[in-house]
Design a protein around this motif. Structure first.
Motif, PDB file in Angstrom:
ATOM      1  N   MET A 109       0.125  10.377 -41.653  1.00 46.67           N
ATOM      2  CA  MET A 109       1.320  10.210 -42.214  1.00 46.67           C
ATOM      3  C   MET A 109       2.540   9.798 -41.235  1.00 46.67           C
ATOM      4  SD  MET A 109       3.336  13.266 -44.525  1.00 46.67           S
ATOM      5  CE  MET A 109       4.799  12.878 -45.034  1.00 46.67           C
ATOM      6  N   GLN A 110       3.399   8.813 -41.401  1.00 47.48           N
ATOM      7  CA  GLN A 110       4.332   8.259 -40.887  1.00 47.48           C
ATOM      8  C   GLN A 110       5.535   9.083 -41.348  1.00 47.48           C
ATOM      9  OE1 GLN A 110       4.113   4.122 -41.256  1.00 47.48           O
ATOM     10  NE2 GLN A 110       4.263   4.148 -39.080  1.00 47.48           N
ATOM     11  N   VAL A 111       6.249   9.643 -40.298  1.00 47.22           N
ATOM     12  CA  VAL A 111       7.524  10.264 -40.611  1.00 47.22           C
ATOM     13  C   VAL A 111       8.504   9.866 -39.924  1.00 47.22           C
ATOM     14  CG1 VAL A 111       6.431  12.536 -41.222  1.00 47.22           C
ATOM     15  CG2 VAL A 111       6.926  12.114 -38.998  1.00 47.22           C
ATOM     16  N   VAL A 112       9.749  10.116 -40.064  1.00 46.42           N
ATOM     17  CA  VAL A 112      10.929   9.538 -39.414  1.00 46.42           C
ATOM     18  C   VAL A 112      11.912  10.777 -39.432  1.00 46.42           C
ATOM     19  CG1 VAL A 112      12.267   8.730 -41.427  1.00 46.42           C
ATOM     20  CG2 VAL A 112      12.706   7.570 -39.364  1.00 46.42           C
ATOM     21  N   GLU A 113      12.653  10.706 -38.096  1.00 48.85           N
ATOM     22  CA  GLU A 113      13.751  11.635 -38.271  1.00 48.85           C
ATOM     23  C   GLU A 113      15.104  11.340 -38.779  1.00 48.85           C
ATOM     24  OE1 GLU A 113      14.261  13.272 -33.831  1.00 48.85           O
ATOM     25  OE2 GLU A 113      12.476  12.151 -33.534  1.00 48.85           O
ATOM     26  N   ARG A 114      15.697  12.347 -39.350  1.00 48.41           N
ATOM     27  CA  ARG A 114      16.961  11.893 -40.109  1.00 48.41           C
ATOM     28  C   ARG A 114      18.011  11.225 -39.013  1.00 48.41           C
ATOM     29  NH1 ARG A 114      18.575  14.667 -44.754  1.00 48.41           N
ATOM     30  NH2 ARG A 114      16.947  16.141 -44.269  1.00 48.41           N
ATOM     31  N   GLN A 115      17.885  11.771 -37.766  1.00 47.54           N
ATOM     32  CA  GLN A 115      18.809  11.426 -36.917  1.00 47.54           C
ATOM     33  C   GLN A 115      18.547   9.815 -36.644  1.00 47.54           C
ATOM     34  OE1 GLN A 115      18.041  13.052 -32.956  1.00 47.54           O
ATOM     35  NE2 GLN A 115      20.232  12.317 -32.255  1.00 47.54           N
ATOM     36  N   GLU A 116      17.359   9.559 -36.537  1.00 48.41           N
ATOM     37  CA  GLU A 116      17.126   8.014 -36.530  1.00 48.41           C
ATOM     38  C   GLU A 116      17.373   7.054 -37.812  1.00 48.41           C
ATOM     39  OE1 GLU A 116      15.461   4.366 -35.127  1.00 48.41           O
ATOM     40  OE2 GLU A 116      15.893   6.099 -34.181  1.00 48.41           O
ATOM     41  N   LEU A 117      17.349   7.595 -38.940  1.00 43.79           N
ATOM     42  CA  LEU A 117      18.057   6.940 -39.974  1.00 43.79           C
ATOM     43  C   LEU A 117      19.485   6.962 -40.075  1.00 43.79           C
ATOM     44  CD1 LEU A 117      15.984   8.358 -42.745  1.00 43.79           C
ATOM     45  CD2 LEU A 117      15.589   6.336 -41.755  1.00 43.79           C
ATOM     46  N   ASP A 118      20.272   8.018 -39.531  1.00 43.89           N
ATOM     47  CA  ASP A 118      21.760   8.006 -39.336  1.00 43.89           C
ATOM     48  C   ASP A 118      22.151   7.023 -38.486  1.00 43.89           C
ATOM     49  OD1 ASP A 118      21.871   9.989 -41.250  1.00 43.89           O
ATOM     50  OD2 ASP A 118      21.974  11.628 -39.905  1.00 43.89           O
ATOM     51  N   ARG A 119      21.157   6.802 -37.145  1.00 52.80           N
ATOM     52  CA  ARG A 119      21.570   5.780 -36.267  1.00 52.80           C
ATOM     53  C   ARG A 119      21.331   4.498 -36.934  1.00 52.80           C
ATOM     54  NH1 ARG A 119      19.868   8.092 -31.826  1.00 52.80           N
ATOM     55  NH2 ARG A 119      17.591   8.168 -32.651  1.00 52.80           N
ATOM     56  N   PHE A 120      20.419   4.417 -37.868  1.00 54.41           N
ATOM     57  CA  PHE A 120      20.243   2.954 -38.105  1.00 54.41           C
ATOM     58  C   PHE A 120      21.311   2.495 -39.394  1.00 54.41           C
ATOM     59  CE2 PHE A 120      18.557   0.688 -42.042  1.00 54.41           C
ATOM     60  CZ  PHE A 120      18.013  -0.598 -41.540  1.00 54.41           C
ATOM     61  N   LEU A 121      21.847   3.594 -39.977  1.00 60.27           N
ATOM     62  CA  LEU A 121      22.844   3.381 -40.916  1.00 60.27           C
ATOM     63  C   LEU A 121      24.259   2.749 -40.163  1.00 60.27           C
ATOM     64  CD1 LEU A 121      22.326   6.235 -43.418  1.00 60.27           C
ATOM     65  CD2 LEU A 121      22.201   3.836 -43.975  1.00 60.27           C
ATOM     66  N   ALA A 122      24.046   3.359 -38.966  1.00 61.74           N
ATOM     67  CA  ALA A 122      25.498   3.126 -38.245  1.00 61.74           C
ATOM     68  C   ALA A 122      25.559   1.613 -37.650  1.00 61.74           C
ATOM     69  CB  ALA A 122      25.585   4.044 -37.000  1.00 61.74           C
ATOM     70  N   VAL A 123      24.322   0.982 -37.504  1.00 63.07           N
ATOM     71  CA  VAL A 123      24.424  -0.250 -36.747  1.00 63.07           C
ATOM     72  C   VAL A 123      24.872  -1.361 -38.071  1.00 63.07           C
ATOM     73  CG1 VAL A 123      22.995  -1.798 -36.139  1.00 63.07           C
ATOM     74  CG2 VAL A 123      22.500   0.357 -35.566  1.00 63.07           C
ATOM     75  N   PRO A 124      26.011  -2.083 -37.562  1.00 62.05           N
ATOM     76  CA  PRO A 124      26.481  -3.427 -38.520  1.00 62.05           C
ATOM     77  C   PRO A 124      25.349  -4.041 -39.030  1.00 62.05           C
ATOM     78  CG  PRO A 124      27.706  -3.021 -36.537  1.00 62.05           C
ATOM     79  CD  PRO A 124      26.480  -2.198 -36.220  1.00 62.05           C
ATOM     80  N   LYS A 125      25.300  -4.364 -40.216  1.00 64.55           N
ATOM     81  CA  LYS A 125      24.262  -5.177 -41.108  1.00 64.55           C
ATOM     82  C   LYS A 125      24.867  -6.498 -41.219  1.00 64.55           C
ATOM     83  CE  LYS A 125      21.688  -1.610 -41.328  1.00 64.55           C
ATOM     84  NZ  LYS A 125      22.439  -0.568 -40.588  1.00 64.55           N
ATOM     85  N   ASN A 126      24.096  -7.614 -41.278  1.00 60.39           N
ATOM     86  CA  ASN A 126      24.352  -9.052 -41.623  1.00 60.39           C
ATOM     87  C   ASN A 126      24.085  -8.848 -43.329  1.00 60.39           C
ATOM     88  OD1 ASN A 126      21.562  -9.267 -42.556  1.00 60.39           O
ATOM     89  ND2 ASN A 126      21.282 -10.834 -40.853  1.00 60.39           N
ATOM     90  N   LYS A 127      24.476  -9.948 -43.798  1.00 63.67           N
ATOM     91  CA  LYS A 127      24.529 -10.124 -45.400  1.00 63.67           C
ATOM     92  C   LYS A 127      23.153 -10.028 -46.079  1.00 63.67           C
ATOM     93  CE  LYS A 127      28.288 -13.373 -46.064  1.00 63.67           C
ATOM     94  NZ  LYS A 127      28.570 -14.828 -46.582  1.00 63.67           N
ATOM     95  N   GLY A 128      21.888 -10.235 -45.312  1.00 65.32           N
ATOM     96  CA  GLY A 128      20.552  -9.723 -45.812  1.00 65.32           C
ATOM     97  C   GLY A 128      20.162  -8.176 -45.541  1.00 65.32           C
ATOM     98  N   GLY A 129      20.930  -7.410 -45.137  1.00 65.00           N
ATOM     99  CA  GLY A 129      20.826  -6.024 -44.878  1.00 65.00           C
ATOM    100  C   GLY A 129      20.212  -5.902 -43.434  1.00 65.00           C
ATOM    101  N   ARG A 130      19.897  -6.843 -42.639  1.00 63.44           N
ATOM    102  CA  ARG A 130      19.181  -6.405 -41.087  1.00 63.44           C
ATOM    103  C   ARG A 130      20.269  -6.225 -40.397  1.00 63.44           C
ATOM    104  NH1 ARG A 130      16.053 -11.237 -43.376  1.00 63.44           N
ATOM    105  NH2 ARG A 130      14.158 -10.370 -44.037  1.00 63.44           N
TER     106      ARG A 130
END
Length: 70
Positions: free
Chosen positions: A40-61
């Motif tokens: 099973m692949q798992v992800v840390e909540r802290q990693e998701l919060d870090r991902f959300l904090a990164v500015p995204k372009n119009k495509g969501g990347r």
């Protein structure tokens, strides 16, 4: 890393309010770092919060993403 801080990719999709497929794409692209426990692949909540904090372009990347080495 506590057990309550780990999420399955399905839970991560719910947390990010995106589809599971979008989470898989971000993982494959290296935008979200995961850990494997058994089969099973798992992800840390802290990693998701870090991902959300990164500015995204119009495509969501992320415009630029440099995962921490910690």
């Amino acid at each position: 890393m506590a057990a309550e801080d780990l999420m399955s990719l399905r839970e991560a999709a719910d947390y990010l309010k995106v589809t599971r497929m979008q989470v898989y794409r971000h993982v494959k692209a290296g935008h979200i770092k995961t850990h494997t426990i058994g089969s099973m692949q798992v992800v840390e909540r802290q990693e998701l919060d870090r991902f959300l904090a990164v500015p995204k372009n119009k495509g969501g990347r992320p415009k630029s993403y440099a995962p921490s080495l910690a």
